[in-house]
Scaffold this active site. Structure first.
Site, PDB file in Angstrom:
ATOM      1  N   ASP A   1     -68.995  21.997 -67.264  1.00  0.00           N
ATOM      2  CA  ASP A   1     -68.318  23.294 -67.379  1.00  0.00           C
ATOM      3  C   ASP A   1     -68.801  23.890 -68.706  1.00  0.00           C
ATOM      4  OD1 ASP A   1     -66.605  25.389 -67.888  1.00  0.00           O
ATOM      5  OD2 ASP A   1     -64.755  24.215 -67.786  1.00  0.00           O
TER       6      ASP A   1
ATOM      7  N   LYS B   1     -72.380  32.330 -74.483  1.00  0.00           N
ATOM      8  CA  LYS B   1     -72.369  32.534 -73.020  1.00  0.00           C
ATOM      9  C   LYS B   1     -72.355  34.024 -72.674  1.00  0.00           C
ATOM     10  CE  LYS B   1     -69.623  31.022 -69.021  1.00  0.00           C
ATOM     11  NZ  LYS B   1     -68.570  30.081 -68.623  1.00  0.00           N
TER      12      LYS B   1
ATOM     13  N   GLU C   1     -66.988  28.735 -60.998  1.00  0.00           N
ATOM     14  CA  GLU C   1     -65.924  27.955 -61.623  1.00  0.00           C
ATOM     15  C   GLU C   1     -64.703  27.778 -60.713  1.00  0.00           C
ATOM     16  OE1 GLU C   1     -65.551  30.135 -65.261  1.00  0.00           O
ATOM     17  OE2 GLU C   1     -67.484  29.410 -65.975  1.00  0.00           O
TER      18      GLU C   1
ATOM     19  N   ASP D   1     -57.050  31.665 -61.618  1.00  0.00           N
ATOM     20  CA  ASP D   1     -57.642  31.129 -62.856  1.00  0.00           C
ATOM     21  C   ASP D   1     -57.353  32.087 -64.021  1.00  0.00           C
ATOM     22  OD1 ASP D   1     -59.215  30.250 -64.921  1.00  0.00           O
ATOM     23  OD2 ASP D   1     -61.063  30.082 -63.749  1.00  0.00           O
TER      24      ASP D   1
END
Ligand code: AMP
Length: 623
Positions: A8, A70, A168, A190
């Protein structure tokens, strides 16, 4: 064969997991912490530091310490726009050849790409996992092809073969073991630190499929912290209604208030109330003590939780499901520890959500399970994902012909036949775009290539089959093949620049906002192209000396041509009327040329004119 790990690769923290004795397990560092902060720091001497050590240098050496790399992956300066504020280092853009652009972060006079920087984090992760050579890496559901490719490249630089990039939320659903159901519909909610995502999954005979994804990149635990900060400031007699207004306060005071707000938030997930002790600062010279109760906190954050549920509604609508049709709900992300979130999500879907897993670890655990599937150890489960935005090509006049639509399951393949617009056209340029709008100018340009070597022939005789193939990682290959000559050309899209989650959302929302005008603009473009072709064929026939065309018929055709030309002279899309007028003029021209066309049916070009109803000529013209 070396083992495959699941990674992850997060904006704030990264985790790695692997299968141990048939179970996914998150690997911990020497201190027992599963999280590797996604932070890199470059000391004056020695190798770069990654993780906790790097994070510890964030205050003492901020310019040589990098967070949130990221957010730079697969993107360009224009993608980032005003967002660059989050990064204190200089960022430049370079041409990497073939029209590709790459960003570079300037640290200690050396330029490094986001891929190289992410690779440093991945190397640290690899080290923690005992240096595996193969991995599955997760990315946000809205990452586009360019961002996925950048992630894959980062893996390569770190010495990892990235076997699969997965979403994800999809990984999280796997972690909760929801694939064990034979059939069902699953929602993954999420709610993380900076973003919110809702994904609707379908399970059918062990096949796991993403039906839709929806989200909000400006909704997360940080917003809850800001709401609490504003509440505390109000209690100090300040009045910061706007988020921006927060930035007017002293940065050190703000930093400390942010920390206190987060602590209070976390405490309120367990206790009915908590006390915040604000230290002395010029705006509160004596300091301040504030008790906050859970009901007060819940009232404060209710609008934020409701916003997340609005996004769930959109995801459900895209998946064509009602909340009652959802069989399981899984919670992911640190903010789902808040009792109000759990309660309202439960009420919204009408069922108790799964909360058995540590919400920070679920994604990494799911990546490890996906790795296990790829290693061939779980034969029943097949994991499928969806495209976040539609893909298509630009046709004559700048309209978009979509080949694969948004939320289509990948891998996906689609072929459509197009033709040439002009006589003796020996090459066509194919421009690939991504987006929901009807006109190319409102979509994102992904790249272009040329198909040459088409033998000269009248317009509309060539048959160009364009095939889009999106592989399991979301990477796109476009092939164009002219059927008569077998000439073929292709492009694999390593897109020249990336697209943020926010822009994906914006593009989807804009397509709804502009649906009517887009439809009219597209219709007008297509009608104009149809009219131009019809006029060109008609004039060519009228110019032929071997045909005996009575003067009455000639005059009637010529006036019909003028009507089409006049009706084409508009770009007015405020109402459907201009399009209707042009459509009527084209139909009239088709009618008055029909008799003539029938008389010269043995001539190829006129055969096309006579045999096609106007509507069949509209789309599919490659300029
Ligand atoms: P993630 O991005 O999934 O790691 O989530 C991080 C967010 O979860 C941050 O905003 C944290 O403040 C928040 N968070 C972590 N633990 C809790 C908790 N016990 N209660 C409320 N929020 C939490």
């Amino acid at each position: 064969m070396s083992e495959i790990v699941g990674i992850d690769l997060g904006t704030t923290n990264s985790l790695v997991a692997k299968m141990i004795d048939g179970k996914p397990v998150v690997l911990r560092g020497p201190e027992g912490n599963p999280l590797v902060p996604s932070v890199i720091s470059f000391p004056q001497k020695g190798p770069p530091l990654v993780g906790e050590e790097a994070k510890a240098r964030s205050l003492s050496d901020p310019l040589n310490t990098l967070f949130s790399v990221k957010r730079l992956m697969g993107r360009t300066l224009s993608d980032l726009g005003g967002e660059l504020g989050f990064i204190p280092q200089g960022i430049t853009e370079h041409d990497a050849g073939e029209g590709r652009k790459v960003l570079c972060v300037d640290i200690q006079g050396k330029k490094r790409t986001p891929e190289e920087l992410s690779a440093l984090i991945l190397k640290e992760i690899r080290h923690r996992a005992g240096n595996p050579t193969r991995a599955v890496i997760t990315v946000p559901a809205h990452f586009d092809e360019s961002q996925r490719q950048a992630t894959r490249d980062a893996g390569k630089i770190a010495g990892l073969e990235v076997l699969r990039i997965i979403n994800e939320p999809t990984a999280a659903a796997l972690a909760y073991g929801l694939d064990r159901r034979r059939k069902g519909t699953i929602a993954v909610y999420d709610f993380g630190g900076g973003t919110f995502d809702c994904t609707i999954l379908n399970l059918d005979d062990g096949v796991f499929r993403v039906l839709s994804t929806g989200g909000d990149t400006r909704l997360g635990g940080d917003d809850i912290d800001r709401a609490l900060m504003r509440f505390l400031l109000a209690r100090l007699g300040q009045n910061p209604h706007q988020t921006e207004a927060l930035n007017d306060f002293d940065p050190h005071f703000l930093q400390s208030l942010r920390g206190l707000a987060e602590q209070a938030k976390i405490a309120l997930s367990e206790a009915p109330d908590t006390v915040v002790e604000i230290p002395a600062y010029p705006i509160a010279p004596l300091g301040h003590r504030e008790r906050i109760t859970q009901p007060e906190f819940e009232e404060l954050i209710l609008p934020l939780v409701k916003r997340s549920l609005d996004r769930c509604r959109v995801a459900l609508r895209d998946a064509q499901k009602t909340p009652q049709q959802i069989d399981e709900v899984a919670l992911v992300g640190g903010s789902t520890r808040i009792p109000l979130v759990r309660r309202l999500v439960g009420e919204f879907f009408g069922r108790k959500p799964h909360t058995e897993l540590n919400p920070d670890e679920a994604v990494a655990l799911g990546a490890a399970i996906q790795a296990d599937i790829l290693a061939g150890n779980r034969r029943q489960t097949l994991l499928l994902d969806v495209l976040p935005l539609s893909l298509g090509i630009v046709t004559l006049g700048g309209a978009v012909s979509k080949l694969i639509h948004r939320n289509t399951t990948i891998p996906a393949r689609a072929t459509e036949r197009f033709t040439t617009a002009v006589d003796n056209q020996t090459a066509v340029e194919i421009t690939i775009v991504q987006g929901e709008r009807e006109l190319a100018k409102d979509c994102r340009d992904l790249g272009r290539f040329k198909l040459s070597g088409i033998p000269p022939m009248p317009s509309q005789m060539a048959q160009v089959d364009v095939t889009f193939l999106v592989n399991a990682d979301g990477l796109l290959t476009v092939t164009a093949c002219e059927k008569r000559s077998n000439q073929e050309a292709r492009i694999s899209i390593k897109p020249s620049h990336g697209l943020s989650d926010e822009e994906v959302e914006r593009m989807v929302l804009e397509s709804v906002d502009h649906a009517h005008e887009d439809f009219r603009a597209r219709r007008l473009i297509e009608l104009k192209a149809k009219g131009a072709i019809l006029i060109s064929h008609t004039r060519r026939t009228l110019d032929r000396t071997d045909l005996d065309i009575p003067s009455g018929e000639r005059t009637q055709i010529e006036s019909a041509v003028v009507l089409v030309l006049m009706a084409s002279q508009t770009d007015d899309i405020t109402s459907p009327e201009p399009g209707d007028r042009l459509n009527d003029a084209i139909n009239h021209l088709s009618e008055v040329t029909l008799a003539l066309a029938t008389r010269v049916m043995d001539e190829t070009a006129l055969k096309v004119l006579a045999s096609r109803k106007p509507d069949q000529v509209t789309t599919g013209l490659i300029s």
